[in-house]
Design an enzyme around this catalytic site. Structure first.
Site, PDB file in Angstrom:
ATOM      1  N   SER A 147      15.529  21.709 -15.823  1.00  0.00           N
ATOM      2  CA  SER A 147      14.328  22.512 -16.054  1.00  0.00           C
ATOM      3  C   SER A 147      14.734  23.796 -16.748  1.00  0.00           C
ATOM      4  CB  SER A 147      13.648  22.815 -14.720  1.00  0.00           C
ATOM      5  OG  SER A 147      12.829  23.958 -14.829  1.00  0.00           O
ATOM      6  N   HIS A 201       0.841  -1.223   0.000  1.00  0.00           N
ATOM      7  CA  HIS A 201       0.000   0.000   0.000  1.00  0.00           C
ATOM      8  C   HIS A 201       0.865   1.259   0.000  1.00  0.00           C
ATOM      9  CE1 HIS A 201      -3.277  -2.771   1.170  1.00  0.00           C
ATOM     10  NE2 HIS A 201      -2.355  -3.286   1.960  1.00  0.00           N
TER      11      HIS A 201
END
Ligand code: ARG
Length: 460
Positions: free
Chosen positions: A277, A156
Site C-alpha cells: 500500500s 453458505h
C-alpha cells in the site's frame, strides 16, 4: 490517396470516415495469418492455371518480404492502408508489380478476413488451453504439497464439514478441465476454411477451396459461401468459453482473497505475487486475485457485446462484423495474463496448514459423523439428525462440551465421542469422489490422467 475502390470513386475518403473505418490499428496483429492465407491462395491460383508459375513465385517472394518487414517492424504503413489485408496487398503489389496485382483474383476481403481470424483463433484457443492445463498442473502440485492437510469445507460460507485441502484445490482443477474441453470444442468448429467464398457467392473462376483449406491446415472448407463470410459464431463461442473460464478464475481469486485475510489466515502470499500500500506500511494485498475476480466482468462484457453486434445482421458480410476482433483479442490477452499471474500466485502460496486445521477442528464440524454413527447402528437418519441436533444445542447452551455430552449419551458413548477428535472427521469421507484421503488419492491419479489426455488433445 489510392483506395482499393478508387476506380468507381471520384473523391477520396473523409478523415472522419477513415478514422472510424480503419481496423489496421488492431487487425495488424493478424499479419502472419493474412500472409499465410495469401500464400495458400496464390499456390491454388497457380495450380488451377489462373496465375503463371513465374508470377506465383514473384508474389510468394513478395509475401515473404512483406511478412519479414511486418515482423521486424520495418514495414512502412501507408495512409490508405485501412486494414491488414489492404496493407499486405499494397506492399506485395509494390514489390511484385503486375504479378502482385493478380493476388486478389477470385478473393474478397470478406473471405480473407474470416480466414485470417479463424486461423488466429484456432492457434490462440490451443495456446490458452495449454496455459489452463499448466495452471491445473500447478493446482495438482500444490495439492500434492498439501498432503493430508485439511480445512473447513463451507456451504453458505459457513463451516460445514472438513475437507482435504487437496480436494478443495482439485475442485477448481476439474472446473478448469471443462474449460479446456470448451476451448478445444470451440477450436473444432473454428477449424473450417472460408477461403474461396469470395465476397459472398463464390466465383466464376475455377477456384479450389478444398485445396486452400488443406494447404492452410483446416479440417474442412465451408459448405455455403454466404455462411462462410457472414458468421462469427466461432468468435462468440470462443468468447463464451473465455468468459466462463474467467468466471472460474474469479472464484479462485475470491477464495485466495478470503484465505489471505488476517481473519482466515489460511495462506500467505509471496512478495512477487502481492502488492503493498502507498500509505499503509503493514499491508500486503492480493491484487492478482482481485484482478482475476474483476476481469471476469470484462470478459462477460465482450461476450454480450459481440452477441449484440451479431443479432439481426442480414446476410452476408456487414461492416458491423469488423467489431468481432477487438473483444476477441482483448479476451484472449486478458485470460492469458490472468492465468500466468494466478499460476505464479498459487504456486508460491505459503500454506498455513495448522491454521486451517484449527479452523476445521471445531467439534461441531463432526456433527454429521455422529448422526452417521447412529445410522450405522440402525437409527433412521431423521431421528439421528434430531438426536445430534439436540446435543449440539445443549453444548451451545453451556450444558457441557459436545464430546462429554456425546460420551455420556447412552445412544452414542465414548466410541462416538472419539469421532470428534481433531483430524478424525475428514478421514471418514471415504466414498468415491469424496473429500477424505482415500478417495482423494484416487482422484489425484485420475486428475493426472485427465491432464495427460488434455495435453494430447491440445497437441493434436
Ligand atoms: N477490415 C474488415 C473487417 O475486419 C475486412 C473486411 C472488409 N470487407 C469489406 N467489404 N469492407 O471486417
Amino acid at each position: 490517396m489510392a483506395t482499393l475502390w478508387h476506380g468507381r470513386f471520384e473523391g477520396g475518403p473523409s478523415e472522419a470516415l477513415q478514422a472510424l473505418n480503419d481496423s489496421l490499428p488492431f487487425d495488424r496483429r493478424m499479419f502472419r495469418e493474412d500472409v499465410a492465407g495469401s500464400r495458400a491462395h496464390v499456390r491454388m491460383l497457380a495450380r488451377v492455371g489462373l496465375l503463371s508459375d513465374a508470377d506465383a513465385e514473384a508474389v510468394l517472394a513478395a509475401l515473404d518480404a512483406t511478412e519479414a518487414e511486418l515482423a521486424d517492424g520495418t514495414f512502412a504503413f501507408a495512409e490508405a492502408d485501412e486494414d491488414v489485408h489492404t496493407a499486405v496487398e499494397r506492399r506485395v503489389t509494390e514489390l511484385a508489380g503486375d504479378a502482385g496485382a493478380r493476388l486478389h483474383t477470385g478473393r474478397s476481403r470478406n473471405d480473407q478476413v474470416a480466414t485470417d481470424l479463424r486461423l488466429w483463433t484456432k492457434r490462440e484457443l490451443a495456446e490458452l488451453a495449454d496455459l489452463v492445463t499448466r495452471f491445473q498442473a500447478t493446482l495438482a502440485a500444490v495439492a500434492d504439497r498439501a498432503g493430508d492437510a485439511y480445512l473447513p469445507g463451507y456451504t453458505h460460507l459457513q463451516q460445514a464439514q472438513p475437507v482435504l485441502l487437496a480436494h478443495h484445490l482439485l475442485a477448481h482443477g476439474w472446473a478448469l478441465a471443462r474449460d479446456v474441453d470448451r476451448l478445444l470444442d470451440a477450436r473444432t468448429r473454428t477449424d473450417v476454411s472460408p477461403l474461396g467464398a469470395g465476397a459472398l457467392a463464390g466465383s466464376s473462376l475455377p477456384l479450389d477451396p478444398d485445396a486452400t483449406a488443406a494447404d492452410l491446415g483446416f479440417a474442412a472448407r465451408f459448405e455455403n459461401s454466404l455462411d462462410a463470410v457472414s458468421d462469427r459464431d466461432f468468435v462468440a463461442e470462443a468468447l463464451f468459453a473465455l468468459a466462463l473460464l474467467g468466471v472460474h478464475l474469479s472464484r479462485i481469486g475470491e477464495e485466495l482473497i478470503l484465505w489471505s485475510t488476517d481473519e482466515f489466515g489460511f495462506v500467505g502470499l509471496d512478495d512477487a505475487f502481492s502488492t503493498g500500500s502507498s500509505m499503509l506500511p503493514q499491508k500486503k494485498n492480493p491484487d492478482i486475485a482481485e484482478l482475476a475476480r474483476g476481469k471476469a466482468g470484462r470478459l462477460v462484457g465482450h461476450l454480450t457485446g459481440l452477441l449484440t453486434t451479431l443479432k439481426g445482421l442480414p446476410l452476408a458480410y456487414d461492416k458491423d462484423l469488423q467489431e468481432d476482433k477487438e473483444p476477441l483479442f482483448d479476451a484472449c490477452d486478458t485470460v492469458r495474463l490472468t492465468l500466468l499471474a494466478l499460476d505464479g500466485m498459487v504456486s508460491t502460496l505459503v500454506l498455513h496448514v495448522d491454521r486451517m486445521a484449527e479452523a476445521a477442528d471445531s467439534p461441531y464440524a463432526a456433527a454429521t459423523d455422529l448422526a452417521e454413527y447412529l445410522v450405522a447402528g440402525g437409527t433412521p437418519f431423521r431421528d439421528a439428525h434430531a438426536i445430534v441436533g439436540a446435543l449440539v444445542r445443549a453444548a451451545l447452551a453451556g450444558e457441557g462440551s459436545l464430546a462429554d455430552l456425546v460420551a455420556s449419551d447412552e445412544r452414542l458413548g465414548p466410541d462416538a465421542a472419539a469421532l470428534l477428535a481433531p483430524g478424525v472427521p475428514v478421514t471418514r469421507r471415504t466414498t468415491p469422489g469424496g473429500a477424505g484421503p482415500e478417495p482423494v488419492a484416487v482422484q489425484k491419479a485420475r486428475f493426472a490422467d485427465r491432464l495427460d489426455a488434455q495435453r494430447s488433445r491440445i497437441g493434436a
